[in-house]
Design a protein around this motif. Structure first.
Motif, mmCIF file in Angstrom:
data_model
loop_
_atom_site.group_PDB
_atom_site.id
_atom_site.type_symbol
_atom_site.label_atom_id
_atom_site.label_comp_id
_atom_site.label_asym_id
_atom_site.label_seq_id
_atom_site.Cartn_x
_atom_site.Cartn_y
_atom_site.Cartn_z
ATOM 1 N N LEU A 200 5.689 0.299 8.826
ATOM 2 C CA LEU A 200 5.401 -0.931 9.607
ATOM 3 C C LEU A 200 6.008 -1.829 9.248
ATOM 4 C CD1 LEU A 200 3.050 -1.548 11.634
ATOM 5 C CD2 LEU A 200 1.874 -2.830 9.820
ATOM 6 N N ARG A 201 6.396 -2.419 10.394
ATOM 7 C CA ARG A 201 7.233 -3.765 10.234
ATOM 8 C C ARG A 201 6.445 -4.810 10.568
ATOM 9 N NH1 ARG A 201 10.061 0.816 9.411
ATOM 10 N NH2 ARG A 201 12.258 0.193 9.134
ATOM 11 N N VAL A 202 6.508 -6.056 9.479
ATOM 12 C CA VAL A 202 5.665 -6.858 9.932
ATOM 13 C C VAL A 202 6.743 -8.496 10.024
ATOM 14 C CG1 VAL A 202 3.701 -6.114 8.831
ATOM 15 C CG2 VAL A 202 5.231 -7.333 7.487
ATOM 16 N N GLY A 203 6.302 -9.486 10.179
ATOM 17 C CA GLY A 203 7.025 -10.753 10.150
ATOM 18 C C GLY A 203 7.134 -11.146 8.714
ATOM 19 N N LYS A 204 8.630 -11.497 8.473
ATOM 20 C CA LYS A 204 8.994 -11.871 7.142
ATOM 21 C C LYS A 204 8.803 -13.537 7.267
ATOM 22 C CE LYS A 204 9.010 -8.112 5.090
ATOM 23 N NZ LYS A 204 8.158 -7.556 3.903
ATOM 24 N N ILE A 205 8.969 -14.282 8.214
ATOM 25 C CA ILE A 205 9.612 -15.429 8.329
ATOM 26 C C ILE A 205 9.513 -15.928 9.653
ATOM 27 C CG2 ILE A 205 11.975 -15.249 8.548
ATOM 28 C CD1 ILE A 205 12.337 -17.467 6.353
ATOM 29 N N GLY A 206 9.337 -17.347 10.071
ATOM 30 C CA GLY A 206 9.430 -17.741 11.065
ATOM 31 C C GLY A 206 8.080 -17.626 12.228
ATOM 32 N N LEU A 207 8.364 -17.589 13.116
ATOM 33 C CA LEU A 207 7.227 -17.480 14.095
ATOM 34 C C LEU A 207 6.703 -15.820 13.741
ATOM 35 C CD1 LEU A 207 8.356 -19.049 17.324
ATOM 36 C CD2 LEU A 207 6.973 -19.925 15.511
ATOM 37 N N GLU A 208 7.575 -14.899 13.874
ATOM 38 C CA GLU A 208 7.045 -13.443 13.453
ATOM 39 C C GLU A 208 6.095 -13.586 12.281
ATOM 40 O OE1 GLU A 208 7.598 -10.988 15.291
ATOM 41 O OE2 GLU A 208 9.708 -10.479 15.763
ATOM 42 N N LYS A 209 6.160 -14.325 11.345
ATOM 43 C CA LYS A 209 5.235 -14.152 10.111
ATOM 44 C C LYS A 209 3.900 -15.036 10.663
ATOM 45 C CE LYS A 209 4.702 -15.313 5.248
ATOM 46 N NZ LYS A 209 4.519 -14.033 4.674
ATOM 47 N N THR A 210 4.322 -16.319 11.128
ATOM 48 C CA THR A 210 2.979 -17.059 11.530
ATOM 49 C C THR A 210 2.234 -16.585 12.459
ATOM 50 O OG1 THR A 210 4.752 -19.123 11.166
ATOM 51 C CG2 THR A 210 2.477 -19.562 12.185
ATOM 52 N N TYR A 211 2.549 -15.764 13.362
ATOM 53 C CA TYR A 211 1.630 -15.325 14.529
ATOM 54 C C TYR A 211 1.591 -13.774 14.368
ATOM 55 C CZ TYR A 211 1.911 -19.886 16.630
ATOM 56 O OH TYR A 211 1.749 -21.172 16.650
ATOM 57 N N GLU A 212 1.722 -13.373 12.940
ATOM 58 C CA GLU A 212 1.540 -12.068 12.634
ATOM 59 C C GLU A 212 0.152 -11.333 13.115
ATOM 60 O OE1 GLU A 212 3.789 -9.875 10.782
ATOM 61 O OE2 GLU A 212 2.437 -8.375 11.818
ATOM 62 N N ASN A 213 -0.866 -12.191 13.080
ATOM 63 C CA ASN A 213 -2.232 -11.564 13.456
ATOM 64 C C ASN A 213 -2.517 -11.436 14.960
ATOM 65 O OD1 ASN A 213 -2.733 -11.629 10.720
ATOM 66 N ND2 ASN A 213 -4.111 -13.026 10.807
ATOM 67 N N GLN A 214 -1.849 -12.117 15.644
ATOM 68 C CA GLN A 214 -1.764 -11.751 17.161
ATOM 69 C C GLN A 214 -0.822 -10.947 17.643
ATOM 70 O OE1 GLN A 214 -2.239 -14.953 15.598
ATOM 71 N NE2 GLN A 214 -2.337 -16.738 16.769
ATOM 72 N N LEU A 215 0.252 -10.915 17.053
ATOM 73 C CA LEU A 215 1.335 -9.955 17.523
ATOM 74 C C LEU A 215 1.030 -8.595 17.071
ATOM 75 C CD1 LEU A 215 4.385 -12.082 16.422
ATOM 76 C CD2 LEU A 215 3.972 -11.382 18.501
ATOM 77 N N ILE A 216 0.296 -8.313 15.838
ATOM 78 C CA ILE A 216 0.516 -7.037 15.271
ATOM 79 C C ILE A 216 -0.206 -5.858 16.281
ATOM 80 C CG2 ILE A 216 -1.574 -7.209 14.127
ATOM 81 C CD1 ILE A 216 -0.088 -5.919 11.597
ATOM 82 N N GLY A 217 -1.297 -6.143 16.945
ATOM 83 C CA GLY A 217 -1.921 -5.136 17.985
ATOM 84 C C GLY A 217 -2.683 -4.310 17.144
ATOM 85 N N SER A 218 -3.096 -3.252 17.564
ATOM 86 C CA SER A 218 -4.112 -2.453 16.904
ATOM 87 C C SER A 218 -3.630 -0.992 17.238
ATOM 88 C CB SER A 218 -5.429 -2.239 17.735
ATOM 89 O OG SER A 218 -5.437 -2.008 18.920
ATOM 90 N N ASN A 219 -3.905 -0.195 15.871
ATOM 91 C CA ASN A 219 -3.481 1.238 15.893
ATOM 92 C C ASN A 219 -3.955 2.103 16.849
ATOM 93 O OD1 ASN A 219 -3.870 0.088 12.764
ATOM 94 N ND2 ASN A 219 -2.400 1.290 12.844
ATOM 95 N N GLY A 220 -3.207 2.812 17.332
ATOM 96 C CA GLY A 220 -3.672 4.010 17.952
ATOM 97 C C GLY A 220 -4.398 5.051 16.846
ATOM 98 N N ILE A 221 -5.372 5.797 17.283
ATOM 99 C CA ILE A 221 -5.881 6.832 16.409
ATOM 100 C C ILE A 221 -5.870 8.085 17.030
ATOM 101 C CG2 ILE A 221 -7.901 7.190 15.165
ATOM 102 C CD1 ILE A 221 -8.420 4.449 14.535
ATOM 103 N N GLN A 222 -5.270 9.009 16.493
ATOM 104 C CA GLN A 222 -5.367 10.586 16.727
ATOM 105 C C GLN A 222 -6.435 11.212 15.701
ATOM 106 O OE1 GLN A 222 -1.118 11.396 16.659
ATOM 107 N NE2 GLN A 222 -1.391 11.966 18.859
ATOM 108 N N ARG A 223 -7.390 11.926 16.233
ATOM 109 C CA ARG A 223 -8.216 12.608 15.238
ATOM 110 C C ARG A 223 -8.004 13.945 15.549
ATOM 111 N NH1 ARG A 223 -12.824 9.088 16.289
ATOM 112 N NH2 ARG A 223 -12.098 7.591 14.951
#
Lengths: 659, 374
Positions: A200-223
């Protein structure tokens, strides 16, 4: 005949019958025991075993969430997701792992260093964990793998998505970048931890980091239902993941691109802002680097190149770089003096090139002197001698209050960028607290020309200019576009209302009393006047116009005569090193001074002059004089800014219609 | 004697046919159908090898049982020792030239069938003892000579089977034999003595056990210690049965079964699969059928005039009961895992053949229940 016969036979029969009876009774008891056991397992403990059986057969696979995009004001994607081809191997499902790896190495042309790295990764993870052989196969490699796939049992070509920055290095400092989530990211952010999947890639700095929780989205789940060997038998359930929120920024890709172009091969920063809405149009720090390099783990060479670059590309100069503002502070100094009635606009000083004060010599930038100058001329030609005298009368503490009011010494985007610095606007109290020494009067003089302790970021200078240019009203800088935020018309009306209100207050009250008292902070001050008397602001703005558009003005050579593009500004040249007497005599050409010792070139401006809408700040690190190194860049940029304005307003109208 | 037989005997074929025990026959047929369906489930709901061969075997052996039922009970009495000796011979053959599978040499290749003589021995030992005690006088039964001979007859095959090695079957043979010995009237104290002797020699026996057998016993006492290793079978079996609940997961819907979590689901763990799919009610029904079979066999024994027939029926009923309870206790986690099939239900030709031979002797006892044997 009859087995045994007679009495003996009878006894034999009765024995066997008796014993069989005992045996039958025992059987019933044992059957009872088995039924009891069945009952306890199947009825009493049924729930427990049902759970265990489901745990046996059901496995969940979490898919990586799809990250929200960033787009500019015009809807251009500046950070998005690309389809990428990856190659996965689950070692457990491979018959001969070494053979497969060697085949893959030959087919994909993996160099020995990478190959060793993959093998090392393999030894560190469990055999049922997916091993990512390549995260970004070229189309050629992908096609080749598919061609040989029948021989490569266990290798799985996978279509995945990865972050992509189509503008490469152009938005790096503004956006930040993503890279593989580290242990630290997982600990610090619950949301990342919750949706984490390997790679998984996550924001390390800048807006990518600050807005991580909005940007990240939710996992698809395969059962899946799996068998005892972990093989997927059939899919039970598929929950589609939700893509993260798309974030629209206020920036203009075209202007940002031009900022990149203008600062090419230089170290520096350009910031552009809407002086009413506070929208950031562009913010660039040079040199920059390609954030795409970080996606798959930056290579050693690339990293060293960035790290060892003497111009330090990792620093976001716009918000992190602290520099003496130099003469760009003069409009604030002048305003402060006028507002505090220290001088009148008629006040004159005779500039001879230098002045003696407190037993020290203070030089004007022009050795021959400017002769008799008044305030307007002092701003226009940036006469240091005049400002020494005026600052002496003003004092550093009153200057401090005005400077802070206009946005210096405070973070512009509080909280948006972790790396943002607040800079320093000195005061006597500050020096006592921080350095433990008393303020020396001579320090006031150099503070008055933006040297000494004073440190500002290029973005702060841009905000300062914007708040002057809009007539002296407080605005709220922003970089995330919000449809619901106040429109230009509304803000203008609000400011006009506040102006009239303040005007009546001002005329009634004794002026000096409440002005110097800092009012409460926050949005309550929004669109409220930052001045006591707006005439003072207008005077300063007019002087800045003169500085750019009248002969002998410091940035006269960068002027645009066309009223549509005409702008006003103030140059600045800030010293990095104290100039010695010998150097002053030598009067060296810039190319003869070592790079690190060269002056920083600055320029702040606003325009179009008639009906201003945008402010900017240009900063060129070790660029030399502001008039020759910074102001010409503004001239080029202003044409674009004004030309893009119409386009921008069209988009704004359209987006408002959509509501 | 023969004349008397001819006079009192059921002469016509139809009379014989009518005197068969139909409740027993129907129960065996029901077991056949149920076991075939269970086998179909173990094959994942497809008509695969196990199901096909199980159905085929059941049909052949059932017909065989039906036909053999018409043999006079005297035939079984006359060939009682021979039967034992043949099976013993096969056991010796197996130990010399047998086929080895999963570390145990227990099969002989008879060209048309791979036979497991140890399974046949479970029945042969009963026939042999029934014949022996048919003659023996009650007051001589506890003689030294009359104790020694049956002891040898019992120990010999047990040693052969243990050395295969096959602990489970040898225990079952021992249990079959001991039950018949006790029923025949051997004094209880001898069983207590030999029980004590066994207990004392247990440490030596354990030293003699193969490592995997020791592990199985240890695992029985603590299956959770190594859930992926030795305890796996017991844990998975309990999960399967427990998750079945009152009515089960439904035919072909036993996830533990079709997802391969159950080990040896065709053979020793067939009840687990059945119980998972049909639940508590299904398991009770199956137990009921077995109960009826045992009851019928005992009842036939009771009504038999010949001591041979009576003792065989009692012995056979008890053995079947022991086989069932050992198998069920094992899959329910009440006993350590030792190889022991569930009669008729489990996949395995030799076991079914032995059981069917047993039934045919029982049926013969029924048909010729008034028959006396010299």
């Amino acid at each position: 005949m009859f087995g045994g016969g007679g009495d003996s036979g009878y006894k034999k029969l009765s024995t066997v019958n008796r014993r069989m009876f005992i045996m039958t009774a025992a059987k019933l008891i044992v059957f009872g025991g088995i039924i009891t056991r069945l009952f306890s397992l199947q009825i009493n403990e049924n729930k427990k075993y049902l759970t265990l059986s489901d745990k046996n057969r059901l496995r969940e696979w979490r898919l990586p969430p799809i990250r929200g995009d960033f787009e500019d004001f015009f809807g251009n994607k500046i950070a998005s997701n690309l389809k990428v081809y990856q190659l996965h191997v689950v070692p457990e499902q491979v018959e001969d792992f070494r053979y497969l790896m060697i085949r893959l190495r030959d087919i994909l042309d993996i160099d020995s260093k990478t190959f060793k790295k993959i093998l090392k990764k393999r030894s560190q993870q469990k055999s049922w964990e997916t091993l990512i052989i390549s995260e970004n196969l070229s189309w050629d490699q992908f096609a080749k793998i598919n061609f040989y796939l029948h021989e490569l049992s266990g290798a799985k070509p996978v279509l995945s998505v990865a972050r992509n920055y189509p503008y490469d290095e152009k938005f790096t400092h503004l956006l930040g970048y993503v890279a593989q989530a580290s242990e630290k990211d997982l600990i610090e952010n619950e949301v990342i931890k919750k949706s984490h999947v390997p790679g998984l890639r996550v924001g390390k700095i800048g807006l990518e980091k600050t807005y991580e929780n909005q940007l990240i989205g939710s996992n698809g789940i395969q059962r899946y239902e799996v068998n005892a060997y972990g093989k997927r038998i059939n899919q039970i359930d598929f929950v589609e993941g939700k893509k993260g929120t798309n974030i629209k920024l206020t920036v203009d890709t075209e202007i940002q691109a031009q900022c990149n172009e203008l600062l090419k091969d230089k170290a520096g920063s350009i910031c552009v802002m809407d002086i009413y809405t506070g929208e950031l149009i562009a913010m660039h720090s040079s040199p920059s680097f390609d954030p795409n390099l970080f996606l798959y783990g930056i290579s050693h060479d690339n990293w060293n190149e960035i790290l060892n670059n003497p111009k330090k590309p990792l620093i976001n100069r716009s918000i992190q770089g602290l520099y003496p503002p130099g003469s760009t502070i003069k409009p604030i100094v002048a305003l402060s003096a006028l507002e505090n009635d220290v001088i009148s606009t008629k006040f004159k000083v005779n500039c001879t090139g230098k002045t003696e004060m407190y037993g020290q010599t203070y030089h004007c930038w022009k050795d021959t002197g400017h002769g008799i100058v008044d305030l307007r001329k002092a701003l226009k030609v940036s006469c240091d001698t005049f400002f020494y005298e005026m600052s002496r009368r003003l004092g550093v503490d009153r200057l401090n209050l005005t400077a802070k009011k206009f946005g210096l010494g405070e973070k512009v985007f509080n909280g948006t960028y972790n790396e943002e610095k607040k800079g320093l606007i000195p005061s006597t109290q500050w020096k006592k607290n921080a350095l433990g020494r008393g303020w020396v009067l001579g320090e006031t003089l150099i503070t008055g020309i933006g040297q000494g302790y004073m440190q500002t970021t290029p973005l702060q200078l841009c905000l300062m200019t914007a708040q002057l240019a809009n007539g002296g009203f407080k605005i709220k800088p922003k970089i995330i576009y919000d449809k619901k935020s106040d429109s230009y018309e509304k803000i203008k009306a609000e400011m006009e209302k506040n102006r009239i209100e303040q005007l009546s207050d001002f005329q009634q009250d004794d002026a000096l009393v409440d002005f110097s008292l800092e009012k409460k902070k926050g949005d309550t001050d929004l669109y409220k006047p930052l001045y006591r008397n707006q005439e003072n602001v207008k005077f300063v703005l007019e002087a800045m116009f003169a500085s750019t558009n009248e002969v002998t003005g410091t940035s006269y050579s960068s002027r645009i005569n066309d009223k549509k593009y005409q702008f006003a500004g103030k140059t600045g040249t800030s010293q990095v090193k104290k100039i010695t007497e010998i150097q002053r005599e030598l009067d060296l050409d810039i190319s003869q001074i070592p790079y690190e010792e060269r002056d920083h070139a600055l320029y702040v401006a606003f325009g179009p002059y008639v009906n201003p809408r945008y402010a900017l700040s240009v900063f060129v690190e070790h660029g030399g004089a502001g008039s020759s190194a910074a102001a010409p860049l503004a001239k080029k940029l202003f044409k674009t800014i004004v030309d893009r304005h119409e386009e921008r307003e069209k988009i704004r109208e359209k987006s408002l219609m959509e509501i | 004697m023969f004349k008397e037989t001819a006079l009192s005997g059921q002469t016509t074929f139809f009379q014989k046919l009518r005197s068969m025990d139909y409740i027993l026959l129907v129960c065996i047929l029901i077991l056949g159908v149920v076991s075939s369906l269970a086998m179909y489930a173990t094959d994942g709901g497809e008509l695969l090898y196990h199901t096909k061969s199980h159905v085929l075997r059941f049909i052949i052996f059932f017909i065989m049982m039906f036909v053999l039922s018409f043999l006079n009970i005297r035939f079984w009495h006359a060939t009682g020792y021979l039967f034992y000796i043949i099976v013993l011979g096969l056991l010796i053959w197996a130990s010399l030239y047998g086929i080895t599978a999963s570390g145990s040499q227990r099969w002989v290749d008879l060209y048309f069938i791979n036979l497991q003589p140890s399974e046949l021995m479970k029945i042969a030992i009963i026939v042999c003892f029934a014949k022996f005690y048919h003659r023996a006088q009650i007051n001589q039964i506890n003689n030294f000579k009359n104790l020694l001979v049956p002891m040898m007859v019992l120990i010999l095959p047990i040693l052969l089977v243990v050395s295969q090695p096959d602990l489970g079957t040898s225990i079952l043979i021992a249990l079959s034999g001991i039950i018949v010995l006790w029923l025949a009237g051997i004094n209880l104290k001898y069983f207590i003595y030999s029980g004590l002797f066994l207990l004392i020699s247990l440490p030596f026996v354990i030293a003699f056990l193969k490592p995997y057998q020791k592990l199985r016993i240890l695992t029985f006492f603590n299956p959770d210690k190594d859930p992926l290793g030795a305890g796996y079978q017991i844990i998975q079996s309990k999960i399967a049965i427990g998750s079945g609940g009152l009515t089960g997961k439904g035919f072909l819907k036993g996830t533990q079964g079709y997802l391969e979590f159950l080990p040896e689901k065709h053979t020793d763990f067939i009840f687990t699969l059945f119980s998972e799919e049909h639940g508590f009610i299904g398991s009770l029904a199956l137990l009921f059928i077995y109960g009826v079979i045992i009851y019928r066999v005992i009842d036939i024994g009771k009504n038999a005039r010949s001591f041979f027939g009576k003792l065989f029926c009692f012995g056979f009923a008890s053995s079947i009961f022991v086989f069932i309870t050992v198998n069920m206790s094992m899959v329910l986690g009440l006993l350590p895992i030792v190889g022991s099939p569930l009669p008729i239900m489990s996949y395995g030709g030799s076991s079914m053949l032995a059981t069917m031979i047993g039934f045919s002797i029982v049926m013969s006892t029924k048909i010729y229940q008034k028959q006396l044997i010299a």
